[in-house]
Design an enzyme around this catalytic site. Sequence first.
Site, PDB file in Angstrom:
ATOM      1  N   HIS A 331      22.408   4.467  19.066  1.00  0.00           N
ATOM      2  CA  HIS A 331      21.901   5.535  19.926  1.00  0.00           C
ATOM      3  C   HIS A 331      21.652   5.022  21.339  1.00  0.00           C
ATOM      4  O   HIS A 331      21.879   5.741  22.317  1.00  0.00           O
ATOM      5  CB  HIS A 331      20.614   6.120  19.340  1.00  0.00           C
ATOM      6  CG  HIS A 331      20.201   7.419  19.964  1.00  0.00           C
ATOM      7  ND1 HIS A 331      19.201   7.502  20.913  1.00  0.00           N
ATOM      8  CD2 HIS A 331      20.646   8.692  19.775  1.00  0.00           C
ATOM      9  CE1 HIS A 331      19.051   8.764  21.272  1.00  0.00           C
ATOM     10  NE2 HIS A 331      19.917   9.507  20.609  1.00  0.00           N
ATOM     11  N   CYS A 332      21.221   3.769  21.438  1.00  0.00           N
ATOM     12  CA  CYS A 332      20.877   3.181  22.732  1.00  0.00           C
ATOM     13  C   CYS A 332      22.073   3.004  23.646  1.00  0.00           C
ATOM     14  O   CYS A 332      21.909   2.899  24.869  1.00  0.00           O
ATOM     15  CB  CYS A 332      20.208   1.828  22.526  1.00  0.00           C
ATOM     16  SG  CYS A 332      18.813   1.817  21.389  1.00  0.00           S
ATOM     17  N   ILE A 333      23.279   2.928  23.098  1.00  0.00           N
ATOM     18  CA  ILE A 333      24.459   2.641  23.926  1.00  0.00           C
ATOM     19  C   ILE A 333      25.309   3.882  24.172  1.00  0.00           C
ATOM     20  O   ILE A 333      26.376   3.782  24.779  1.00  0.00           O
ATOM     21  CB  ILE A 333      25.316   1.522  23.308  1.00  0.00           C
ATOM     22  CG1 ILE A 333      25.954   1.948  21.989  1.00  0.00           C
ATOM     23  CG2 ILE A 333      24.476   0.259  23.116  1.00  0.00           C
ATOM     24  CD1 ILE A 333      26.928   0.905  21.406  1.00  0.00           C
TER      25      ILE A 333
END
Length: 351
Positions: A331-333
């Site tokens: 999700h962070c990328i």
Amino acid sequence: MGSPWRMPAETEPHERLWMAFPRPNETFGPGQPEEESAAWAAVANAAVAFEPLTMLVDPVALPTARRLLDPAVELVEQELDDAWLRDSGPTFVTDGEGRLGAVDWSFNGWGDHPWSAWAKDRLVGAAVGAAAGAAVLPSLLVNEGGGIHVDGEGTVLLTETVQLDPRRNPYADRARVEAELARTIGATTAVWLPRGLTRDYERYGTSGHVDICATIPSPGRVLLHDQRDPGHPDHAVTALLRRTLEEAVDAAGRSFEIVHLPAPETLRDAEGFVDWSYVNHVVVNGGVIACGFGEPRADAAAREALAEAYPGRRVVTIDARAIFACGGGIHCITQQQPATPTSSGIVASRG
């Protein structure tokens, strides 16, 4: 009168997904990071089977990106410091007339740590917004996309140790943060979690991003990271988060149905207690790109739980250990751009 802008739920239709490709830096090391590049590429190659995907690539990383990425992935040259586009990129919003907006948060490298470089990444939000044809909405709030989760109906999840971090927003209080979230993403109810997972407060952490702890797969329902081993410090953390959510209500006044998403069995890596979390997935059109951790039984159980949480979507698991080793997850990328009548026609190139 409320804000005309609303951040759609991640489950609403997307125009495309945005990512940024790793380049040499403090996080990845002095040379082009091969293992991390392969992990980022695996996520992109899986996601592009579901929806268009645009990858920002620093010129120094173009040869590796061309070699590893599916030809369907569109490349855009952009000078970068790091590769966590959920955080350095914009948060997309829409209005009632079909316009696309891009909230350009102030970005300072997750609190201006000694190791973080962000002179180039602070420009990425506006650049991506302009490339998407969105109205760019500047914000003085130091915030990252991984620090918020919404249900698309006015509820936002966030953590006290991120938006109220004195290294980010030294003069902010809850009321000021909530007012800015109402203006920019249309949030009318903020659910403040007290903190994030333990590993997230170490060297390359974000100081408590919510997107590794909890997410809203549908209004009134929360998927919560559940560390069941009392030998891991997140056992106490997730119990605290559970109590907080049990006492909260969403924008519609509903109590949350809490669905526990068990953590993998691995407790430690070479650096200490892990923050491996199945909560940190990204929803795409018709699918979910989920984190895997090389644990067949736990990965399969998480895949089944996510398939139940997102009916009708195909769950694809990608080994995310190389991503988590750098401080984040899938999700962070990634950053989704919602579909609107005015959001098509992006100009991208193969670099």
